[in-house]
Write an enzyme that holds these catalytic residues in place. Sequence first.
Site, PDB file in Angstrom:
ATOM      1  N   ASN A   1       0.880  -1.179   0.000  1.00  0.00           N
ATOM      2  CA  ASN A   1       0.000   0.000   0.000  1.00  0.00           C
ATOM      3  C   ASN A   1       0.912   1.221   0.000  1.00  0.00           C
ATOM      4  O   ASN A   1       1.509   1.556   1.022  1.00  0.00           O
ATOM      5  CB  ASN A   1      -0.891  -0.023   1.252  1.00  0.00           C
TER       6      ASN A   1
ATOM      7  N   LYS B  96       0.191   4.326  -0.337  1.00  0.00           N
ATOM      8  CA  LYS B  96      -0.361   5.573   0.224  1.00  0.00           C
ATOM      9  C   LYS B  96      -0.046   6.743  -0.722  1.00  0.00           C
ATOM     10  O   LYS B  96      -0.047   6.560  -1.932  1.00  0.00           O
ATOM     11  CB  LYS B  96       0.153   5.790   1.647  1.00  0.00           C
TER      12      LYS B  96
ATOM     13  N   HIS C  46      -9.611   1.640   4.836  1.00  0.00           N
ATOM     14  CA  HIS C  46      -8.329   1.763   5.538  1.00  0.00           C
ATOM     15  C   HIS C  46      -8.505   2.711   6.723  1.00  0.00           C
ATOM     16  O   HIS C  46      -9.256   3.681   6.643  1.00  0.00           O
ATOM     17  CB  HIS C  46      -7.253   2.296   4.586  1.00  0.00           C
TER      18      HIS C  46
ATOM     19  N   GLU D  53      -6.773   5.001   7.866  1.00  0.00           N
ATOM     20  CA  GLU D  53      -6.493   6.426   7.586  1.00  0.00           C
ATOM     21  C   GLU D  53      -7.705   7.084   6.933  1.00  0.00           C
ATOM     22  O   GLU D  53      -7.994   8.252   7.178  1.00  0.00           O
ATOM     23  CB  GLU D  53      -5.235   6.544   6.706  1.00  0.00           C
TER      24      GLU D  53
ATOM     25  N   GLU E 118      -5.950  -4.886  10.450  1.00  0.00           N
ATOM     26  CA  GLU E 118      -4.906  -3.890  10.694  1.00  0.00           C
ATOM     27  C   GLU E 118      -5.219  -3.142  11.987  1.00  0.00           C
ATOM     28  O   GLU E 118      -5.975  -2.161  11.967  1.00  0.00           O
ATOM     29  CB  GLU E 118      -4.859  -2.877   9.544  1.00  0.00           C
TER      30      GLU E 118
ATOM     31  N   GLY F 282       2.020   2.127  10.953  1.00  0.00           N
ATOM     32  CA  GLY F 282       3.011   3.194  10.891  1.00  0.00           C
ATOM     33  C   GLY F 282       3.664   3.511  12.233  1.00  0.00           C
ATOM     34  O   GLY F 282       4.366   4.511  12.360  1.00  0.00           O
TER      35      GLY F 282
ATOM     36  N   SER G  67       2.904  -2.090  10.492  1.00  0.00           N
ATOM     37  CA  SER G  67       4.341  -2.121  10.796  1.00  0.00           C
ATOM     38  C   SER G  67       5.019  -3.437  10.426  1.00  0.00           C
ATOM     39  O   SER G  67       5.952  -3.873  11.115  1.00  0.00           O
ATOM     40  CB  SER G  67       4.591  -1.789  12.276  1.00  0.00           C
TER      41      SER G  67
HETATM   42  P1  PGA Z   1       2.606   0.259   7.691  1.00  0.00           P
HETATM   43  O1  PGA Z   1       1.191   0.529   6.969  1.00  0.00           O
HETATM   44  O2  PGA Z   1       3.107  -1.067   7.168  1.00  0.00           O
HETATM   45  O3  PGA Z   1       3.481   1.418   7.250  1.00  0.00           O
HETATM   46  O4  PGA Z   1       2.357   0.224   9.149  1.00  0.00           O
HETATM   47  C1  PGA Z   1       0.275  -0.510   6.783  1.00  0.00           C
HETATM   48  C2  PGA Z   1      -1.001   0.017   6.187  1.00  0.00           C
HETATM   49  O5  PGA Z   1      -1.368   1.169   6.499  1.00  0.00           O
HETATM   50  O6  PGA Z   1      -1.667  -0.646   5.387  1.00  0.00           O
END
Ligand code: PGA
Length: 257
Positions: free
Chosen positions: A13, A15, A98, A100, A170, A176, A216
């Site tokens: 992903n 982003k 997601h 976010e 998640e 993150g 992460s």
């Molecule tokens: P990350 O993001 O691996 O940077 O924690 C995962 C995600 O948001 O899908």
Amino acid sequence: MTSTNRTPVITGNWKMYKTIEEAVSFVKGLIPLIQDAPAKVYIAVPYTAIRPAADEAQDSSIVIGAQNMNDATEGAFTGEIAAKMLTDAGAKFVILGHSERRRLFNETNAFIHRKLEKALSEGLQPILCIGETAQERKEGKTEEVLKQQLEESLGSIRGDQMATTILAYEPVWAIGSGQPALPEEAQAMHHFCRHWISEKWGEEVAQQVIIQYGGSVQPKHAKNYMDQPDVDGLLVGGASLTLESFNQTIHYSSLGN
Ligand code: PGA
């Protein structure tokens, strides 16, 4: 419980990272590295890079998709994008819900459900993200939150649609943050989700659903997740941005613990 029939799916992903040129050169570089990959490789690229990345990936096994979409067919929705526009650009899948999007753009389960139905009807494979916040976890509400997200986001789609929908567990606190969930914690939640699916759509459907862990993920612990019976893939943010770390994550089985 058997996990033997599910081919793992590892999704990057990206982003809001990468220009068209960067995306194309990444895909070009990844193709020769993943010929023998133990997993299917998906990349959710920025909208602008869908067409060029899909063109670059067309003779390979890399699957290009999007990170979001609107639920409407078309209309006066400035700045939004429709499912048909994504498929037209070459996207094969779309990430929905997601954290976010839920947190920064106030997306609700009801909205996510409408998007999911739209994606399915347009032939886009959804990757539905669910997960609890740190506070919900502290209060012991994780299963309750996941159940509500599953119930409201999936609604009453058909069993064949459920079977092709990817779920991504998640935990919001793990995204993150550099603090991934323990593989055993992920396994417990994946098992909970699969059991919930089996109660609603039956065991046969539940056994087909790919459930990814995200939050992460780093190459060094990818194998620990993939060794869990109900972890069928990974949704990778930061570690999908460089060829080296994404390729190592895809080849999780050749890395130690
Ligand atoms: P990350 O993001 O691996 O940077 O924690 C995962 C995600 O948001 O899908």
